[in-house]
Design a protein around this motif. Sequence first.
Motif, PDB file in Angstrom:
ATOM      1  N   VAL A 276      34.110  23.153  17.524  1.00 34.86           N
ATOM      2  CA  VAL A 276      34.800  23.813  18.185  1.00 34.86           C
ATOM      3  C   VAL A 276      35.021  24.983  19.045  1.00 34.86           C
ATOM      4  O   VAL A 276      34.117  25.928  18.929  1.00 34.86           O
ATOM      5  CB  VAL A 276      36.130  23.885  17.717  1.00 34.86           C
ATOM      6  N   ARG A 277      35.479  24.955  20.165  1.00 36.74           N
ATOM      7  CA  ARG A 277      35.966  26.425  20.581  1.00 36.74           C
ATOM      8  C   ARG A 277      37.177  26.964  20.268  1.00 36.74           C
ATOM      9  O   ARG A 277      37.982  26.721  20.621  1.00 36.74           O
ATOM     10  CB  ARG A 277      36.362  26.080  22.039  1.00 36.74           C
ATOM     11  N   VAL A 278      36.852  28.508  20.191  1.00 36.37           N
ATOM     12  CA  VAL A 278      37.657  29.198  18.989  1.00 36.37           C
ATOM     13  C   VAL A 278      37.705  30.979  20.722  1.00 36.37           C
ATOM     14  O   VAL A 278      36.826  31.380  20.001  1.00 36.37           O
ATOM     15  CB  VAL A 278      37.474  29.743  18.121  1.00 36.37           C
ATOM     16  N   LYS A 279      38.773  31.025  20.975  1.00 36.10           N
ATOM     17  CA  LYS A 279      38.534  32.134  21.419  1.00 36.10           C
ATOM     18  C   LYS A 279      37.731  32.518  22.441  1.00 36.10           C
ATOM     19  O   LYS A 279      36.816  33.990  21.933  1.00 36.10           O
ATOM     20  CB  LYS A 279      39.871  33.070  20.735  1.00 36.10           C
TER      21      LYS A 279
ATOM     22  N   VAL B  26      34.325  31.369  21.673  1.00 37.96           N
ATOM     23  CA  VAL B  26      33.394  31.062  21.666  1.00 37.96           C
ATOM     24  C   VAL B  26      33.077  30.479  20.894  1.00 37.96           C
ATOM     25  O   VAL B  26      34.562  29.022  20.677  1.00 37.96           O
ATOM     26  CB  VAL B  26      32.662  32.295  20.122  1.00 37.96           C
ATOM     27  N   GLU B  27      31.929  29.341  20.699  1.00 36.70           N
ATOM     28  CA  GLU B  27      32.017  28.210  19.775  1.00 36.70           C
ATOM     29  C   GLU B  27      31.517  28.434  18.283  1.00 36.70           C
ATOM     30  O   GLU B  27      30.674  29.230  17.820  1.00 36.70           O
ATOM     31  CB  GLU B  27      30.913  27.479  20.618  1.00 36.70           C
ATOM     32  N   VAL B  28      31.961  27.304  17.309  1.00 41.76           N
ATOM     33  CA  VAL B  28      31.378  27.814  16.426  1.00 41.76           C
ATOM     34  C   VAL B  28      31.959  25.745  15.457  1.00 41.76           C
ATOM     35  O   VAL B  28      32.513  25.118  16.089  1.00 41.76           O
ATOM     36  CB  VAL B  28      32.278  28.843  15.024  1.00 41.76           C
TER      37      VAL B  28
END
Lengths: 403, 403
Positions: free
Chosen positions: B280-283, B285-287
């Motif tokens: 998922v994309r979070v601020k 970055v992708e984690v």
Amino acid sequence: MKILIIGAGGVGSAAVSILARRSFFERVVVADYDPARAARATAPYDDRFVAAPSVDASNVSSVAALIRESGASHVLNAVDPRFVMPIFDACFEAGVTYLDMAMSLSHPHPERPYELTGVKLGDDQFAKAEAWQKAGLLALCGIGIEPGLADVFARYAEDELFSSIDEAGVRDGANLAVAGYDFAPSFSIWTTIEECLNPPVIYEEGRGWFTTPPFSEPEVFDFPEGIGPVECVNVEHEEVLLIPRWTKAKRVTFKYGLGDEFIDVLKTLHKLGLDSTAPVRVKGVEVSPRDVVAACLPDPATLGDVMTGKTCAGLWVRGMGKDGQPRSTYLYHVVDNEWSMQEYGHQAVVWQTAVNPCVALELLADGRWSGVGVLGPEALPHRPFLDLLVDYGSPWGIQELPV
Amino acid sequence: MKILIIGAGGVGSAAVSILARRSFFERVVVADYDPARAARATAPYDDRFVAAPSVDASNVSSVAALIRESGASHVLNAVDPRFVMPIFDACFEAGVTYLDMAMSLSHPHPERPYELTGVKLGDDQFAKAEAWQKAGLLALCGIGIEPGLADVFARYAEDELFSSIDEAGVRDGANLAVAGYDFAPSFSIWTTIEECLNPPVIYEEGRGWFTTPPFSEPEVFDFPEGIGPVECVNVEHEEVLLIPRWTKAKRVTFKYGLGDEFIDVLKTLHKLGLDSTAPVRVKGVEVSPRDVVAACLPDPATLGDVMTGKTCAGLWVRGMGKDGQPRSTYLYHVVDNEWSMQEYGHQAVVWQTAVNPCVALELLADGRWSGVGVLGPEALPHRPFLDLLVDYGSPWGIQELPV
């Protein structure tokens, strides 16, 4: 009046849709970290509404520069409460009126978090109250639905309904359901985690503010207009910090109708450390676990079409009525999601939050509300607010309960 | 024999500590994505143990190059099951013996995930069995504790104890507690989520393999050596895919003693999408949410000092005994955390997993075990394994249950 709205999420976008039907202002500039969100929020409306380029709400001088460029005299902060202080400080720097719907964040007491308060909600803002007052500037804090209308109700209860108040207890509950999702909160999960996992704060005359463990004092409250009984628990919320500053309630509480499932989810997130805002390192990148939780869930602002039910916010006041008889009264505001979606295209919870700062801005525009310093809604006269809210098509209610 | 261990997490490090007491090999090279972990795993031991530079276990040619450089004839895969296929393929390319403790991952049936199997655990490996056989190479799959010793028990049960087997049911339970943590799984949370939230697979004679919803068929199993009754539920596990290939059990199951709290945590993670491996994309970055969950929890390999209790793995076999009488027997292996910490400095669960591939490597080194193709532990003679396990200081047990 020129208005700058910072934050084009659910509440900011709903505020635009509400303001679009009013005529008390000349211009509304909408800014967001993501300029596409600001553009989406303003696009459907007339040319009084303008999207600004990207803004970094964590940076005081960037926000102050944006305020000056926008020409705004009034700034509505509609981003999450992490950014209260930079926006609040930028408004002071730019010399404009500041409005928010959540106050600066708390920090628990380092040794006894579930008994004593540490840094309380709004403390960082109230610490600067004298400077705002001296500068002749107004910061109107907590003017959403809760805090916001609930605080206006407290003013109303003290001035018109009660001669003495034993308890002013905010009670918030809903029967909203979201089709097609296993779990889909109707409000920002970031803020919900913050509210629900921080130690709840309670005010008592003589004792002042104190805290309890999360989810304390469970109570079933029977909400009006068909919502029915919902289990409510103590939650940290601004009203408990605001109401005692301007009214004489002997006890002030806030209980939120979370329901068993939501409480279990929050407890599990806490148990696993997934509520934390401190970044963790994951395969070479740093992320805040709470941001990841939010990214995994649907954006509550997008759920209006698949949501059904009503949301209710209100203040339950118990004490002696003006007639000298014991009185128990629930002052409330209900929004039906079907109605808010049909009328405004925004879901009930964000619409209900957004309507209140719009009403406040209109009262500030025509001078029915005015003041200097850092004020809560209960510091200002309730009548014009309650009347204008009805004019916005959104009546409030009053229910007498057995004493 | 020269051995390459890929993965210096809990199990890889425990394997090093176990091998350090044996003399059947000349050299053990340990490689990890993080070279510091490999160095930490080998540092306490003699110069037969060497840390390799960083390896990317997802890259077949990098792993094959490492195998060639190491001079290893046998590779023990001790990383999480996402990397089974690249390491398996690299061993084939390099022409060496491959051992793992978990098999290639499953993919649920696209339309009926809770009734039919899709891609099963190990399918990707068994699809290449003929090539391994033709090349005269051995892949010994699932040779940890479960799969591993549980499969050896199945061979033993069929050959020595039972004339016919109605059910071979793996049962895994523990009474481990971790002091000072609200929630601290004793094994990789990544793998636990994978096992527990995938549709559990069951084998039945005539029907073949089929699936059920997660957490199905709850059952209280009374574990030996003071562990006592634990609620167990069906879980997807390799034994159910391995045992029917080499023995004649009418039904094969795997039930894991998760306990109520763990089941609730897993259900909540699933409800919120936090079990997902898709980024998922979070601020900016992708984690992968599941990686974030793992990053928030303590590394199970580091918990040995604050853990107490025992872990038990075993096979419950029901059917007709060799004497023609109904028989119900639990074949099991218990490790006390206090013992494994004191003796080896590794916590019970990872030590119990790691001892089995060490025993297998020793049997392969002296020729008591040999074979070609893609084999499970039940394809090889059980006696030398069960005897050598006792010689490693880790006896197994047998308990007759009421029929």
